[in-house]
Design an enzyme around this catalytic site. Structure first.
Site, PDB file in Angstrom:
ATOM      1  N   CYS A  86       0.790  -1.236   0.000  1.00 16.58           N
ATOM      2  CA  CYS A  86       0.000   0.000   0.000  1.00 16.58           C
ATOM      3  C   CYS A  86       0.823   1.289   0.000  1.00 16.58           C
ATOM      4  O   CYS A  86       0.633   2.160  -0.845  1.00 16.58           O
ATOM      5  CB  CYS A  86      -0.939   0.007   1.201  1.00 16.58           C
ATOM      6  SG  CYS A  86      -2.055  -1.409   1.274  1.00 16.58           S
ATOM      7  N   HIS A 147      -1.358   6.659   1.689  1.00 18.82           N
ATOM      8  CA  HIS A 147      -1.358   5.692   2.782  1.00 18.82           C
ATOM      9  C   HIS A 147      -1.541   6.453   4.091  1.00 18.82           C
ATOM     10  O   HIS A 147      -0.976   7.535   4.274  1.00 18.82           O
ATOM     11  CB  HIS A 147      -0.055   4.897   2.810  1.00 18.82           C
ATOM     12  CG  HIS A 147      -0.104   3.731   3.730  1.00 18.82           C
ATOM     13  ND1 HIS A 147      -0.920   2.649   3.506  1.00 18.82           N
ATOM     14  CD2 HIS A 147       0.542   3.481   4.907  1.00 18.82           C
ATOM     15  CE1 HIS A 147      -0.778   1.777   4.486  1.00 18.82           C
ATOM     16  NE2 HIS A 147       0.103   2.265   5.351  1.00 18.82           N
TER      17      HIS A 147
END
Length: 649
Positions: A86, A147
């Site tokens: 991610c 993120h």
């Protein structure tokens, strides 16, 4: 005088008509420019591999809303991420930079602090939403775009307009009625090592408002209604599913039957795979906390695999439902014809193929994602598919191009994919040498790994020291490797090189571990047909492996070598005592420098050579290994900590 008056009258009429024509022409030109300033609705899904019914040939999936979008858009069949986890992938596509410039290689780095390229320090970079904001688009965000915490506060106020507050993100919405804290009713967490708190699944009969993605879709609709009066706009929403925990409304679970699902055909790693390419990721049963341990040479039981596949598919259908709600509102507001809609996953996902789970790899299913873009004004792209390569690093320049903003002032690593909208059948278009993709005929990914799991090479269901009996075992080794991966239209080649955290050893005669997979006989729809046999050590493919090593070396080492982040201020000598874990001390272990991990003394400081197979040994307890695999040591039960009773000292 009459003839003179007549001449003056005719002349005056001519001047007025000429002026009117110029005014009309100016109005047309202005109207065209305004019309070419398209809105952007940018929808993200977390952990979504290209498993959608339409566009990607996955007919077992129920995704009616994405199927409809595919019929109206250009579908990119070969889209790849720059790193399959991610934090790094989001830092990459939100900035238009590759990981060697963001210096984000795990979920704990912030490109605003670590980034460095020809534009200067990452703190000065103009991100994608920031670019639209600077070009007078109303920018409104919500969910998982960047993120979490990287950058801080979702990069407000730089990336987002102050008109509406950013909608915060959560992997799940906690139900206060549950006996234990956690995503599912039941045990409340894993009762063993190897799985984090969210690595589980459950179907619950609760109102839709008890699920995070419902709230995000509601908020996205609110932002659309506001932005309809403040055009042009850039709205971005990052949905949680199908990221774990696979917590889903029961009616979406009921769309599928576990007994109708099949496990993968190849349940063990590829033949001749170097162990460094693999990664372990365990799951647990939400009802009793039992951990299904993931090991390299043994697949999970079929009933576990099928239940997890069932959970993942149900989450995809739930996410599709929310996407449909948002797209229906866009159309109801009359915004469909002047709004670009973009949808993609942040990285791929593996559901047991080759005994691989999660992301965290350079394999095809870890790095490949769906990418669907509906672009008004590009009629030749409607309902079309392109086999041309796209990378998520290309999204920033592509949206700027299609939406009609000024060209980004920052020098970006990605390129605009606009040529594919003009001719979806083309496979290449001109790119510069420094962009490295050889006219868009290549895609690049990378991932750091630190353990071979006590298995140097895997074949015939067992671990060996060499890929075949004819090769001599390498005598040298490294504690950390970076896997550099190159994808062309026939092969994927990955080379694993010793990595010191900033640079790799690209000596062609030095230590390297290689993978070469042939995709020439697959169209990408059969996930079981990919990454099954490593050809890198096959004499018949020696020249191919060497040629692709040269391509990887040229790109990652010569064209785009890593640029380390600028050094920060020296902290000076520490005056604080080293943090410790009480139970670690009691057992005679050694705590990591941050006090989170506990390692046995026999392995030395944070593990060591020969300890890979020891309980709590190398890469079973060290913070760096956990962080590199995208987990958070503050929330993951294991392998971030080892109970005193389990320590080997």
């Amino acid at each position: 005088l009459k003839p003179k008056l007549l001449i003056l009258s005719v002349l005056n009429l001519f001047i007025k008509k000429k002026l009117a024509m110029r005014v009309a022409l100016f109005a047309v030109l202005v109207g065209t420019a305004v019309a070419n300033h398209f809105n952007v609705l940018y929808l993200l899904s977390d952990d979504l591999r290209p498993e959608i019914a339409a566009g990607y040939g996955q007919k077992h999936l129920i995704t009616p809303n994405l199927d409809k979008l595919v019929s109206e858009a250009l579908t990119f069949e070969n889209t790849y991420v720059q790193q399959a986890v991610c934090g790094p992938t989001r830092a990459s596509f939100m900035t238009g930079r590759r990981p060697h410039h963001t210096n984000v290689l795990d979920n704990n780095a912030n490109f605003r602090e670590s980034g460095r390229d020809v534009n200067g320090h990452g703190s000065k970079w103009v991100t994608m939403p920031q670019h639209f904001k600077l070009n007078n688009w109303t920018t409104l965000g919500g969910g998982k775009t960047y993120h979490p915490k990287h950058p801080k506060n979702w990069d407000e106020p730089r990336s987002w307009s102050s008109d509406m507050e950013y909608y915060p993100f959560s992997y799940y919405k906690q139900n206060p009625s549950y006996k234990h804290k956690g995503p599912c009713p039941g045990a409340g967490g894993p009762k063993g090592t190897g799985a984090s708190n969210i690595d589980t699944w459950c179907a619950v009969d609760e109102p839709d408002d008890n699920f995070y993605d419902q709230g995000l879709a509601n908020n996205t609709i609110e932002r659309l209604r506001y932005a309809a009066k403040h055009q042009p706009f850039f709205i971005q929403s990052g949905f949680a599913r199908p990221h774990a925990p696979w917590r889903v409304p029961k009616r979406f679970w009921d769309l599928y039957r576990t007994e109708d699902l099949a496990p993968p055909k190849n349940k063990l790693p590829p033949t001749n795979m170097p162990g460094i390419a693999w990664v372990d990721n365990s799951f647990y049963n939400a009802s009793d906390g039992y951990v299904f341990e993931h090991v390299i040479d043994k697949a999970l039981p079929d009933y576990v695999i099928n239940n997890m596949r069932h959970a993942y598919y149900a989450c995809v259908s739930w996410m599709d439902h929310q996407i449909g709600r948002v797209l229906d509102e866009l159309e109801a507001l009359g915004l469909k014809d002047n709004t670009i809609v973009l949808f993609h996953g942040d990285h791929g996902w593996q559901l047991g193929e080759g005994n691989r789970w999660h992301k965290f790899t350079n394999f095809e299913l870890g790095t490949r994602v769906p990418l669907i873009i509906r672009a008004p004004g590009k009629p030749q792209s409607i309902g079309q598919r392109t086999h041309g390569f796209a990378e998520l690093v290309d999204i920033y320049p592509t949206l700027a191009d299609l939406a009609g903003t000024a060209a980004p002032k920052d020098h970006l690593d990605g390129v605009s994919l606009a040529p594919f909208f003009e001719d979806p059948k083309r496979l290449t278009f001109p790119t510069s040498y420094e962009q490295g993709t050889r006219n868009k005929s290549l895609a690049f990914s990378q991932f750091p790994h630190q353990s071979d799991w006590g298995c140097k090479f895997f074949r015939d269901g067992k671990c060996y020291n060499t890929p075949n009996a004819k090769l001599q075992e390498a005598t040298n080794s490294s504690s950390e490797y970076m896997g550099f991966s190159v994808r062309d239209h026939k092969f994927r080649y990955t080379v694993w090189l010793p990595w010191d955290g900033a640079t790799a050893d690209w000596d062609p005669t030095g230590l390297k571990l290689e993978e070469l997979y042939d995709y020439g006989n697959t169209d990408g729809t059969d996930f079981d047909a990919m990454d099954t046999l490593n050809l890198a050590y096959d004499s018949a493919h020696k020249d191919t492996a060497k040629a692709m090593f040269d391509v990887a070396r040229e790109f990652f080492h010569i064209i785009a070598p890593p640029m380390p982040p600028p050094p920060g201020p020296s902290p000076g000598p520490s005056t604080s005592p080293r943090p410790t874990i009480p139970e670690c001390d009691e057992a005679g272990g050694i705590s990591s420098s941050d006090g989170i991990a506990c390692c046995p003394k026999s392995c030395g400081r944070c593990g060591g050579a020969g300890c890979g197979s020891a309980l709590g040994g190398e890469m079973k307890c060290c913070t760096s290994r956990v962080a590199s695999n995208g987990k958070d040591c503050k929330t993951s039960l294991a392998p971030c900590s080892v109970k005193s009773a389990e320590l080997v000292v």
